[in-house]
Design a protein around this motif. Structure first.
Motif, mmCIF file in Angstrom:
data_model
loop_
_atom_site.group_PDB
_atom_site.id
_atom_site.type_symbol
_atom_site.label_atom_id
_atom_site.label_comp_id
_atom_site.label_asym_id
_atom_site.label_seq_id
_atom_site.Cartn_x
_atom_site.Cartn_y
_atom_site.Cartn_z
ATOM 1 N N GLY A 122 0.813 -1.209 0.000
ATOM 2 C CA GLY A 122 0.000 0.000 0.000
ATOM 3 C C GLY A 122 0.846 1.258 0.000
ATOM 4 N N ARG A 123 0.228 2.339 -0.406
ATOM 5 C CA ARG A 123 0.877 3.647 -0.490
ATOM 6 C C ARG A 123 0.217 4.559 0.538
ATOM 7 N N VAL A 124 1.005 5.084 1.469
ATOM 8 C CA VAL A 124 0.469 5.874 2.573
ATOM 9 C C VAL A 124 1.132 7.256 2.583
ATOM 10 N N VAL A 125 0.341 8.305 2.408
ATOM 11 C CA VAL A 125 0.863 9.675 2.393
ATOM 12 C C VAL A 125 0.756 10.268 3.786
ATOM 13 N N VAL A 126 1.862 10.817 4.299
ATOM 14 C CA VAL A 126 1.906 11.360 5.658
ATOM 15 C C VAL A 126 1.604 12.856 5.648
ATOM 16 N N SER A 127 0.539 13.252 6.348
ATOM 17 C CA SER A 127 0.192 14.670 6.430
ATOM 18 C C SER A 127 0.959 15.326 7.583
ATOM 19 N N PRO A 128 1.111 16.649 7.548
ATOM 20 C CA PRO A 128 1.821 17.349 8.627
ATOM 21 C C PRO A 128 1.158 17.167 9.992
ATOM 22 N N GLU A 129 -0.141 16.865 10.013
ATOM 23 C CA GLU A 129 -0.882 16.720 11.273
ATOM 24 C C GLU A 129 -0.742 15.330 11.890
ATOM 25 N N SER A 130 -0.104 14.412 11.192
ATOM 26 C CA SER A 130 -0.042 13.027 11.659
ATOM 27 C C SER A 130 0.873 12.857 12.870
ATOM 28 N N VAL A 131 0.497 11.936 13.756
ATOM 29 C CA VAL A 131 1.335 11.628 14.927
ATOM 30 C C VAL A 131 2.606 10.880 14.508
ATOM 31 N N LEU A 132 2.672 10.465 13.252
ATOM 32 C CA LEU A 132 3.875 9.777 12.754
ATOM 33 C C LEU A 132 5.048 10.740 12.586
ATOM 34 N N VAL A 133 4.742 11.998 12.304
ATOM 35 C CA VAL A 133 5.757 12.993 11.961
ATOM 36 C C VAL A 133 6.763 13.209 13.097
ATOM 37 N N GLY A 134 8.034 13.163 12.726
ATOM 38 C CA GLY A 134 9.099 13.427 13.691
ATOM 39 C C GLY A 134 9.533 12.215 14.492
ATOM 40 N N LYS A 135 8.853 11.093 14.311
ATOM 41 C CA LYS A 135 9.203 9.890 15.054
ATOM 42 C C LYS A 135 9.956 8.909 14.163
ATOM 43 N N SER A 136 10.874 8.165 14.778
ATOM 44 C CA SER A 136 11.649 7.171 14.030
ATOM 45 C C SER A 136 10.820 5.900 13.868
ATOM 46 N N LEU A 137 11.212 5.078 12.917
ATOM 47 C CA LEU A 137 10.512 3.811 12.714
ATOM 48 C C LEU A 137 10.622 2.923 13.951
ATOM 49 N N GLU A 138 11.737 3.051 14.659
ATOM 50 C CA GLU A 138 11.894 2.275 15.894
ATOM 51 C C GLU A 138 10.871 2.715 16.944
ATOM 52 N N GLU A 139 10.691 4.014 17.085
ATOM 53 C CA GLU A 139 9.713 4.533 18.048
ATOM 54 C C GLU A 139 8.288 4.105 17.666
ATOM 55 N N LEU A 140 7.992 4.155 16.389
ATOM 56 C CA LEU A 140 6.641 3.865 15.921
ATOM 57 C C LEU A 140 6.312 2.372 15.977
ATOM 58 N N ASP A 141 7.330 1.526 15.705
ATOM 59 C CA ASP A 141 7.154 0.065 15.693
ATOM 60 C C ASP A 141 5.878 -0.311 14.936
ATOM 61 N N LEU A 142 5.802 0.116 13.692
ATOM 62 C CA LEU A 142 4.590 -0.070 12.890
ATOM 63 C C LEU A 142 4.168 -1.532 12.700
ATOM 64 N N PRO A 143 5.106 -2.472 12.542
ATOM 65 C CA PRO A 143 4.662 -3.862 12.404
ATOM 66 C C PRO A 143 3.847 -4.338 13.604
ATOM 67 N N THR A 144 4.287 -3.979 14.821
ATOM 68 C CA THR A 144 3.576 -4.387 16.039
ATOM 69 C C THR A 144 2.290 -3.594 16.232
ATOM 70 N N ASN A 145 2.357 -2.279 15.995
ATOM 71 C CA ASN A 145 1.232 -1.407 16.316
ATOM 72 C C ASN A 145 0.174 -1.264 15.224
ATOM 73 N N THR A 146 0.560 -1.567 13.988
ATOM 74 C CA THR A 146 -0.422 -1.441 12.905
ATOM 75 C C THR A 146 -0.513 -2.683 12.020
ATOM 76 N N GLY A 147 0.491 -3.549 12.090
ATOM 77 C CA GLY A 147 0.496 -4.718 11.207
ATOM 78 C C GLY A 147 1.069 -4.424 9.838
ATOM 79 N N VAL A 148 1.758 -3.267 9.704
ATOM 80 C CA VAL A 148 2.346 -2.872 8.408
ATOM 81 C C VAL A 148 3.868 -2.824 8.519
ATOM 82 N N TRP A 149 4.539 -3.469 7.576
ATOM 83 C CA TRP A 149 6.000 -3.420 7.486
ATOM 84 C C TRP A 149 6.377 -2.398 6.416
ATOM 85 N N VAL A 150 7.279 -1.496 6.752
ATOM 86 C CA VAL A 150 7.691 -0.457 5.801
ATOM 87 C C VAL A 150 8.717 -1.027 4.828
ATOM 88 N N VAL A 151 8.363 -1.017 3.561
ATOM 89 C CA VAL A 151 9.237 -1.528 2.500
ATOM 90 C C VAL A 151 10.151 -0.418 1.992
#
Length: 201
Positions: A122-151
């Motif tokens: 999937g293609r995910v566009v990050v808006s300036p208002e997103s809580v993702l902004v400014g955080k590292s992939l390690e902090e976000l841990d997206l595979p655990t928290n969302t089920g998505v692995w960043v390719v």
């Protein structure tokens, strides 16, 4: 090709090959998902990547030719250029799939066959208002928290393949992720700023 002039290209044959491999793999994944979900934006990403791969292939040819000093070198260069051509053929096929999506020429049977797979890209566009902004992939841990692995992450014209954990998400980043459709839709809601809190806190 002028718009790609400012993009940094690896400066040796081995690194160019790695970049070409990564680009080709991503193009095939994106083309597959574009066909499945009839997503023209994703199909356009494939065509953008095709331009980047053409640039890589051109640089591969230039560096390979410049490295030839004798007949033995020339023979080795021939095999390198053949491999580059093979990668180019694969990505041309992915681009053809993307064009079919854009021109709305995908047969329903193709979608039916692809739907047998649970995971997709999937293609995910990050808006300036997103809580993702400014955080590292390690902090976000997206595979655990969302089920998505960043390719990969697209940042303007720059592509970050298989990003390290310390890579931080910036406004306007386009995340290319692998997961179920439900997981990807959930991440899109977070990226748009609709969901304000990550599952871990």
């Amino acid at each position: 090709m002028e718009e790609w002039d400012e993009v940094e290209v690896p400066d040796n044959v081995k690194e160019i090959f790695v970049e070409m491999k990564n680009t080709a793999e991503l193009m095939v994944d994106l083309a597959y998902s574009a066909v499945l979900f009839r997503e023209k934006e994703m199909a356009n990403e494939v065509l953008e990547l095709e331009e980047y791969l053409d640039l890589l292939n051109y640089n591969l040819m230039v560096r390979a030719v410049l490295s030839a000093r004798n007949i033995r070198d020339a023979e080795r260069i021939t095999s390198i250029l053949q491999m580059g051509r093979s990668i180019d053929d694969i990505t041309n096929a992915a681009a053809d799939l993307a064009k079919m999506v854009i021109e709305e020429k995908v047969h329903p049977l193709v979608t039916e066959v692809i739907l047998e797979s649970e995971e997709t890209i999937g293609r995910v566009v990050v808006s300036p208002e997103s809580v993702l902004v400014g955080k590292s992939l390690e902090e976000l841990d997206l595979p655990t928290n969302t089920g998505v692995w960043v390719v990969a992450i697209r940042r303007g014209k720059r592509w970050i393949f298989d990003p390290d954990d310390d890579v931080k998400i910036l406004p306007g980043d386009i995340i290319i992720g692998r997961g179920t459709r439900t997981a990807l839709d959930y991440l899109k809601e977070i990226a748009r700023g609709i969901i304000k809190v990550m599952p871990n806190g």
